[in-house]
Design a protein around this motif. Sequence first.
Motif, PDB file in Angstrom:
ATOM      1  N   UNK A   1     -35.377   5.335 -29.157  1.00 51.63           N
ATOM      2  CA  UNK A   1     -34.786   6.632 -29.607  1.00 51.63           C
ATOM      3  C   UNK A   1     -34.470   6.470 -30.944  1.00 51.63           C
ATOM      4  N   UNK A   2     -34.286   7.693 -31.576  1.00 54.61           N
ATOM      5  CA  UNK A   2     -34.031   7.717 -32.980  1.00 54.61           C
ATOM      6  C   UNK A   2     -32.772   6.793 -33.080  1.00 54.61           C
TER       7      UNK A   2
ATOM      8  N   UNK B   1     -27.055  13.807 -29.464  1.00 56.85           N
ATOM      9  CA  UNK B   1     -27.909  14.721 -29.961  1.00 56.85           C
ATOM     10  C   UNK B   1     -28.726  14.191 -31.303  1.00 56.85           C
ATOM     11  N   UNK B   2     -29.913  14.404 -31.476  1.00 59.76           N
ATOM     12  CA  UNK B   2     -30.537  13.928 -32.670  1.00 59.76           C
ATOM     13  C   UNK B   2     -31.297  15.065 -33.238  1.00 59.76           C
ATOM     14  N   UNK B   3     -31.484  15.075 -34.573  1.00 59.42           N
ATOM     15  CA  UNK B   3     -32.390  16.078 -35.125  1.00 59.42           C
ATOM     16  C   UNK B   3     -33.770  16.103 -34.701  1.00 59.42           C
ATOM     17  N   UNK B   4     -34.329  17.134 -34.573  1.00 60.04           N
ATOM     18  CA  UNK B   4     -35.476  17.500 -33.714  1.00 60.04           C
ATOM     19  C   UNK B   4     -36.660  16.973 -34.675  1.00 60.04           C
ATOM     20  N   UNK B   5     -36.328  16.841 -35.966  1.00 60.87           N
ATOM     21  CA  UNK B   5     -37.517  16.013 -36.660  1.00 60.87           C
ATOM     22  C   UNK B   5     -37.673  14.697 -36.422  1.00 60.87           C
ATOM     23  N   UNK B   6     -36.806  14.234 -35.852  1.00 58.99           N
ATOM     24  CA  UNK B   6     -36.674  12.609 -35.230  1.00 58.99           C
ATOM     25  C   UNK B   6     -37.315  12.406 -34.013  1.00 58.99           C
ATOM     26  N   UNK B   7     -38.086  13.656 -33.468  1.00 58.46           N
ATOM     27  CA  UNK B   7     -38.582  13.335 -32.198  1.00 58.46           C
ATOM     28  C   UNK B   7     -39.493  12.116 -31.990  1.00 58.46           C
ATOM     29  N   UNK B   8     -39.254  11.314 -30.893  1.00 53.69           N
ATOM     30  CA  UNK B   8     -40.074  10.094 -30.732  1.00 53.69           C
ATOM     31  C   UNK B   8     -41.667  10.393 -30.438  1.00 53.69           C
ATOM     32  N   UNK B   9     -42.670   9.511 -30.782  1.00 53.81           N
ATOM     33  CA  UNK B   9     -43.704   9.606 -30.091  1.00 53.81           C
ATOM     34  C   UNK B   9     -44.043   8.334 -29.089  1.00 53.81           C
TER      35      UNK B   9
ATOM     36  N   UNK C   1     -31.926  22.879 -32.708  1.00 48.23           N
ATOM     37  CA  UNK C   1     -32.635  22.119 -33.428  1.00 48.23           C
ATOM     38  C   UNK C   1     -32.474  20.474 -33.356  1.00 48.23           C
ATOM     39  N   UNK C   2     -32.155  20.462 -32.165  1.00 48.85           N
ATOM     40  CA  UNK C   2     -31.653  19.211 -31.789  1.00 48.85           C
ATOM     41  C   UNK C   2     -32.474  18.670 -30.541  1.00 48.85           C
ATOM     42  N   UNK C   3     -32.634  17.201 -30.151  1.00 45.35           N
ATOM     43  CA  UNK C   3     -33.219  16.711 -29.200  1.00 45.35           C
ATOM     44  C   UNK C   3     -32.178  15.769 -28.460  1.00 45.35           C
ATOM     45  N   UNK C   4     -32.627  15.576 -27.107  1.00 45.85           N
ATOM     46  CA  UNK C   4     -31.899  14.464 -26.192  1.00 45.85           C
ATOM     47  C   UNK C   4     -32.769  13.580 -26.105  1.00 45.85           C
ATOM     48  N   UNK C   5     -32.367  11.993 -26.102  1.00 41.75           N
ATOM     49  CA  UNK C   5     -33.175  10.858 -26.022  1.00 41.75           C
ATOM     50  C   UNK C   5     -32.329   9.826 -25.181  1.00 41.75           C
ATOM     51  N   UNK C   6     -32.553   9.453 -24.238  1.00 40.36           N
ATOM     52  CA  UNK C   6     -31.828   8.488 -23.337  1.00 40.36           C
ATOM     53  C   UNK C   6     -32.791   7.667 -22.761  1.00 40.36           C
ATOM     54  N   UNK C   7     -32.445   6.096 -22.989  1.00 36.81           N
ATOM     55  CA  UNK C   7     -33.265   5.283 -22.396  1.00 36.81           C
ATOM     56  C   UNK C   7     -32.356   4.043 -21.464  1.00 36.81           C
ATOM     57  N   UNK C   8     -32.816   4.134 -20.162  1.00 37.27           N
ATOM     58  CA  UNK C   8     -32.300   3.379 -19.021  1.00 37.27           C
ATOM     59  C   UNK C   8     -32.705   2.058 -18.694  1.00 37.27           C
ATOM     60  N   UNK C   9     -31.960   1.309 -17.830  1.00 41.99           N
ATOM     61  CA  UNK C   9     -32.424   0.354 -17.142  1.00 41.99           C
ATOM     62  C   UNK C   9     -33.145  -0.783 -18.267  1.00 41.99           C
TER      63      UNK C   9
END
Length: 434
Positions: free
Chosen positions: A207-208, A182-190, A117-125
């Motif tokens: 990201x969240x 890890x972030x809660x899946x309900x926080x998934x970005x759009x 029930x978790x997501x990964x979110x990474x922003x680079x550069x």
Amino acid sequence: MALQRREFQLLAAAAAFLLQGCEIMENIQAATGVGQSNAGQSSAGQRNASAGETKSAVPAVPLAAGMWGGDLRLLVDVSPGSDASSPKQRLVLDTGSSTLAFCSKALTTQPQYQQTSYISCNIYNPGGTATGYWGPFVKGPVLLGGFQLDADYSIMAQELNMPCTQGLQGIFGIAFRQLDSAYHAEQSPDWPTAESRSGSPGTSLSCPKQPAGVEPSPLISNLRSMGGEQIGIYWSGQQGDEAGSLYLGEAATLNQHYDASSALGPAQLGELGWYDIQVQSITVGSQSFTDLVCDPSRGKTCIMDTGTPAIVVPEEVFNYAQISGGSLTFQLAGAGGAPTLLQFDLQALRQANALMKANSDDGMILGLPLWMFYYTVFDIGQKTAYFVPTSNSAMPAPVPAEEPQPGSGGDSPWNPQPAGDSPWNPQPAGDSPW
């Protein structure tokens, strides 16, 4: 993969907050601790004392080297699932991040994993071309060479400018768990779609704000079951398949690239997310620079990162190196003893465009050229690093990419390094890298 960014300060601050302020929740398994360093003792050296008789074939994970983003990258093949016939995914090997993430959405149609029930979110550069991804965290086996890892990994739902072109299919971060948020899946970005981004002058990714915790780093969390707490990385300096090797456990010091009699170290090895070092001074020719700060908790991060295609130094060091000859020498803090001196040929670095200047708020990076000159061994249990000089004498000339990629040109390489705060069940970020 790398440094050079103000977001390091945000990540370091968040990591420090989590280190100091998170309480262990009852429904989250506590992390396993690691042994303390023993000043003056050489774990790797002790294991290698009689290695002369045992240095035959030892298990190794083959590494390739190829171009992506206009620069050389170390690459590794990983297969999702436990079936050796599963298609291999070629990934960027990155000691500057901690998430294993695959590009192919087709992996979701033949799941060999458990949903979370978790997501990964990474922003680079940050500051450059918008680069990042987000996607679900899943739990399941993956094959790395002859090893099977029980891994928490991500499958990208949306990505922008990630290594998902030119034959590459994701990123394998092998640093410590503080970077694997890890972030809660309900926080998934759009995020904007490719169609909606077309014609836009710029794209902003986010990201969240608040992570639920951190995931165990897939490689680090499996090391102990492989027979030790060491990682050895060798690169021949050449491009192509089997251009290098990744050694795990005791194999890191029982292979033909490790020679205890010529190994430099031990140097102090930090574990606040990155493989960090303490740079005491940098000498260019006869000029020494000593006003240096390496403090990850303050955003001044000094790290060893395969994902950065250059050695990144402060502006004053970079400028002096452009008019100086001879060598570039880093003095690293020793682990309970004398400092460790790493020397690089300035002409070779300049010819390969492998020396870059850091932004004013950044620390320093010993990037991929480190492995051109030295076989490295990270002893995580002892919190030490060893460096064995190789016979390589020149950096390979870069080959232009077939298509423009993020980070090509300019002072800043494309450096995958998570920006922001610091899965199966995410853990609070403690002081253990496991």
